[in-house]
Design a protein around this motif. Sequence first.
Motif, PDB file in Angstrom:
ATOM      1  N   GLY A  41       1.882  31.642  13.846  1.00 12.35           N
ATOM      2  CA  GLY A  41       0.661  30.877  13.655  1.00 12.35           C
ATOM      3  C   GLY A  41       0.912  29.476  13.123  1.00 12.35           C
ATOM      4  N   ALA A  42      -0.146  28.865  12.630  1.00 13.40           N
ATOM      5  CA  ALA A  42      -0.083  27.493  12.120  1.00 13.40           C
ATOM      6  C   ALA A  42       0.113  27.529  10.611  1.00 13.40           C
ATOM      7  CB  ALA A  42      -1.365  26.757  12.463  1.00 13.40           C
ATOM      8  N   ARG A  43       1.094  26.763  10.149  1.00 19.23           N
ATOM      9  CA  ARG A  43       1.370  26.714   8.717  1.00 19.23           C
ATOM     10  C   ARG A  43       1.286  25.283   8.215  1.00 19.23           C
ATOM     11  NH1 ARG A  43       4.233  31.115   6.521  1.00 19.23           N
ATOM     12  NH2 ARG A  43       4.270  32.751   8.067  1.00 19.23           N
ATOM     13  N   VAL A  44       1.027  25.146   6.934  1.00 15.88           N
ATOM     14  CA  VAL A  44       1.015  23.819   6.338  1.00 15.88           C
ATOM     15  C   VAL A  44       2.451  23.315   6.278  1.00 15.88           C
ATOM     16  CG1 VAL A  44       0.425  22.479   4.295  1.00 15.88           C
ATOM     17  CG2 VAL A  44      -1.022  24.391   4.985  1.00 15.88           C
ATOM     18  N   ALA A  45       2.691  22.147   6.869  1.00 19.68           N
ATOM     19  CA  ALA A  45       4.046  21.621   6.983  1.00 19.68           C
ATOM     20  C   ALA A  45       4.537  21.104   5.649  1.00 19.68           C
ATOM     21  CB  ALA A  45       4.074  20.512   8.023  1.00 19.68           C
ATOM     22  N   SER A  46       5.836  21.249   5.427  1.00 19.56           N
ATOM     23  CA  SER A  46       6.427  20.659   4.232  1.00 19.56           C
ATOM     24  C   SER A  46       6.647  19.178   4.492  1.00 19.56           C
ATOM     25  CB  SER A  46       7.752  21.346   3.915  1.00 19.56           C
ATOM     26  OG  SER A  46       8.586  21.291   5.048  1.00 19.56           O
ATOM     27  N   GLY A  47       6.553  18.415   3.453  1.00 24.85           N
ATOM     28  CA  GLY A  47       6.762  16.976   3.587  1.00 24.85           C
ATOM     29  C   GLY A  47       5.760  16.313   4.509  1.00 24.85           C
ATOM     30  N   GLY A  48       4.536  16.793   4.445  1.00 25.14           N
ATOM     31  CA  GLY A  48       3.473  16.195   5.238  1.00 25.14           C
ATOM     32  C   GLY A  48       3.149  14.802   4.729  1.00 25.14           C
ATOM     33  N   PRO A  49       2.182  14.145   5.373  1.00 25.60           N
ATOM     34  CA  PRO A  49       1.855  12.794   4.951  1.00 25.60           C
ATOM     35  C   PRO A  49       1.408  12.765   3.496  1.00 25.60           C
ATOM     36  CG  PRO A  49       0.208  13.668   6.459  1.00 25.60           C
ATOM     37  CD  PRO A  49       1.339  14.629   6.456  1.00 25.60           C
ATOM     38  N   ASP A  50       1.881  11.790   2.766  1.00 26.11           N
ATOM     39  CA  ASP A  50       1.531  11.663   1.355  1.00 26.11           C
ATOM     40  C   ASP A  50       0.184  10.956   1.248  1.00 26.11           C
ATOM     41  OD1 ASP A  50       1.513  11.627  -1.315  1.00 26.11           O
ATOM     42  OD2 ASP A  50       3.021  10.055  -1.548  1.00 26.11           O
ATOM     43  N   LEU A  51      -0.805  11.694   0.756  1.00 29.21           N
ATOM     44  CA  LEU A  51      -2.157  11.140   0.721  1.00 29.21           C
ATOM     45  C   LEU A  51      -2.508  10.600  -0.658  1.00 29.21           C
ATOM     46  CD1 LEU A  51      -3.934  13.912   2.798  1.00 29.21           C
ATOM     47  CD2 LEU A  51      -3.373  11.615   3.547  1.00 29.21           C
ATOM     48  N   SER A  52      -1.519  10.573  -1.569  1.00 25.49           N
ATOM     49  CA  SER A  52      -1.861  10.186  -2.932  1.00 25.49           C
ATOM     50  C   SER A  52      -2.342   8.731  -2.987  1.00 25.49           C
ATOM     51  CB  SER A  52      -0.652  10.385  -3.841  1.00 25.49           C
ATOM     52  OG  SER A  52       0.459   9.668  -3.342  1.00 25.49           O
ATOM     53  N   ALA A  53      -1.784   7.864  -2.096  1.00 25.91           N
ATOM     54  CA  ALA A  53      -2.228   6.472  -2.078  1.00 25.91           C
ATOM     55  C   ALA A  53      -3.693   6.373  -1.662  1.00 25.91           C
ATOM     56  CB  ALA A  53      -1.351   5.659  -1.126  1.00 25.91           C
ATOM     57  N   VAL A  54      -4.061   7.215  -0.662  1.00 25.30           N
ATOM     58  CA  VAL A  54      -5.448   7.215  -0.190  1.00 25.30           C
ATOM     59  C   VAL A  54      -6.376   7.713  -1.299  1.00 25.30           C
ATOM     60  CG1 VAL A  54      -7.003   8.114   1.567  1.00 25.30           C
ATOM     61  CG2 VAL A  54      -4.639   7.599   2.165  1.00 25.30           C
ATOM     62  N   THR A  55      -5.938   8.798  -1.963  1.00 20.28           N
ATOM     63  CA  THR A  55      -6.756   9.352  -3.041  1.00 20.28           C
ATOM     64  C   THR A  55      -6.951   8.314  -4.150  1.00 20.28           C
ATOM     65  OG1 THR A  55      -5.583  11.393  -2.529  1.00 20.28           O
ATOM     66  CG2 THR A  55      -7.012  11.424  -4.447  1.00 20.28           C
ATOM     67  N   GLU A  56      -5.863   7.609  -4.459  1.00 23.39           N
ATOM     68  CA  GLU A  56      -5.925   6.588  -5.504  1.00 23.39           C
ATOM     69  C   GLU A  56      -6.902   5.472  -5.115  1.00 23.39           C
ATOM     70  OE1 GLU A  56      -5.597   5.557  -8.992  1.00 23.39           O
ATOM     71  OE2 GLU A  56      -4.513   7.339  -8.318  1.00 23.39           O
ATOM     72  N   ALA A  57      -6.804   5.011  -3.838  1.00 24.98           N
ATOM     73  CA  ALA A  57      -7.696   3.959  -3.348  1.00 24.98           C
ATOM     74  C   ALA A  57      -9.149   4.430  -3.378  1.00 24.98           C
ATOM     75  CB  ALA A  57      -7.292   3.559  -1.935  1.00 24.98           C
ATOM     76  N   ALA A  58      -9.367   5.705  -3.014  1.00 22.88           N
ATOM     77  CA  ALA A  58     -10.724   6.246  -3.021  1.00 22.88           C
ATOM     78  C   ALA A  58     -11.287   6.260  -4.431  1.00 22.88           C
ATOM     79  CB  ALA A  58     -10.720   7.644  -2.414  1.00 22.88           C
ATOM     80  N   ARG A  59     -10.421   6.597  -5.410  1.00 28.30           N
ATOM     81  CA  ARG A  59     -10.861   6.619  -6.810  1.00 28.30           C
ATOM     82  C   ARG A  59     -11.335   5.244  -7.247  1.00 28.30           C
ATOM     83  NH1 ARG A  59      -6.632  10.217  -8.376  1.00 28.30           N
ATOM     84  NH2 ARG A  59      -7.526  12.283  -8.333  1.00 28.30           N
ATOM     85  N   SER A  60     -10.558   4.219  -6.873  1.00 25.30           N
ATOM     86  CA  SER A  60     -10.952   2.874  -7.299  1.00 25.30           C
ATOM     87  C   SER A  60     -12.214   2.436  -6.556  1.00 25.30           C
ATOM     88  CB  SER A  60      -9.803   1.885  -7.089  1.00 25.30           C
ATOM     89  OG  SER A  60      -9.569   1.696  -5.723  1.00 25.30           O
TER      90      SER A  60
END
Lengths: 115, 168
Positions: free
Chosen positions: A73-92
């Motif tokens: 089946g489909a699994r969550v990939a390791s080393g996927g895209p790092d979304l922390s920058a997006v989350t940080e931008a959304a917070r601001s």
Amino acid sequence: MRWAIDHASRERLQDQIAGCVRGGVATGELEVGEQLPPAAELGAALSVDRNTVLAAYRQLRDDGVLEFRRGRGARVASGGPDLSAVTEAARSLIATARLHGLGRNEIIRIIKELT
Amino acid sequence: MTSPPLAGDGTHAVYTGRTTSWTTVAATCVAGVLLVLMATSSGGDWSDLVIVLPLLLIAIGVLADVLTASSVRATAGPNGFTIRWGSVGWPRCSYPLDRIARAEVIDLPWWRVSWGFWWTPWRTSCTVRGGPTVRLTLSSGRIVTVTVPEPAAAVAALHAAGAARHDA
């Protein structure tokens, strides 16, 4: 894993399903290596066709969020895209919007207009 | 393939969860190894068909059980509550919303855990560990107990779906 889709929304169902997975990965609700429900089962639960779920899964695989393995089946990939920058931008963004007295719906409306 | 009719205003809040029945997997492996030991200790020769055939059957049995018990999936939402056991999704139990009278989270003590899928005239039990567990009471009086990773989220999805149904 929690899924929420709106059949009345103008956003495509496969994009909404993909958005749920991305959200789950971003919040940590889905861990790396975790197996997603089979497309037929998730489709039945969400009242969408199996192929819609598969389209969402494929879209996520192409973006490197998921990986497919034969028979597993489909699994969550390791080393996927790092979304922390997006989350940080959304917070601001949210902080700036609050300063100007804008609520949640206004922020969503602005984002919808821009995307 | 047709989709079931929409519930409420078209929003679907669904919970899906997957658990592994480690006890079933471990028990099968131990039983398989014991059977192999018994077969070889009875003085058989490895080239003997009488030995090889049962061994093959045992290996298939263990493999099948490891495959099936390693994935117990539950979905909860506007289309009710469904349990699927194993990678093939069988046995499967599905309870539509209008058959569910009550959904709650209970704290299951370890001595009440069924360690597998059990179906009796009054109860359906699919529990693989103790602790917080989903308990459904059907309108027919049947009691369904299921292990899911986040029972509170599953029950919340059922309650939200039920509320949307009453509003519609």
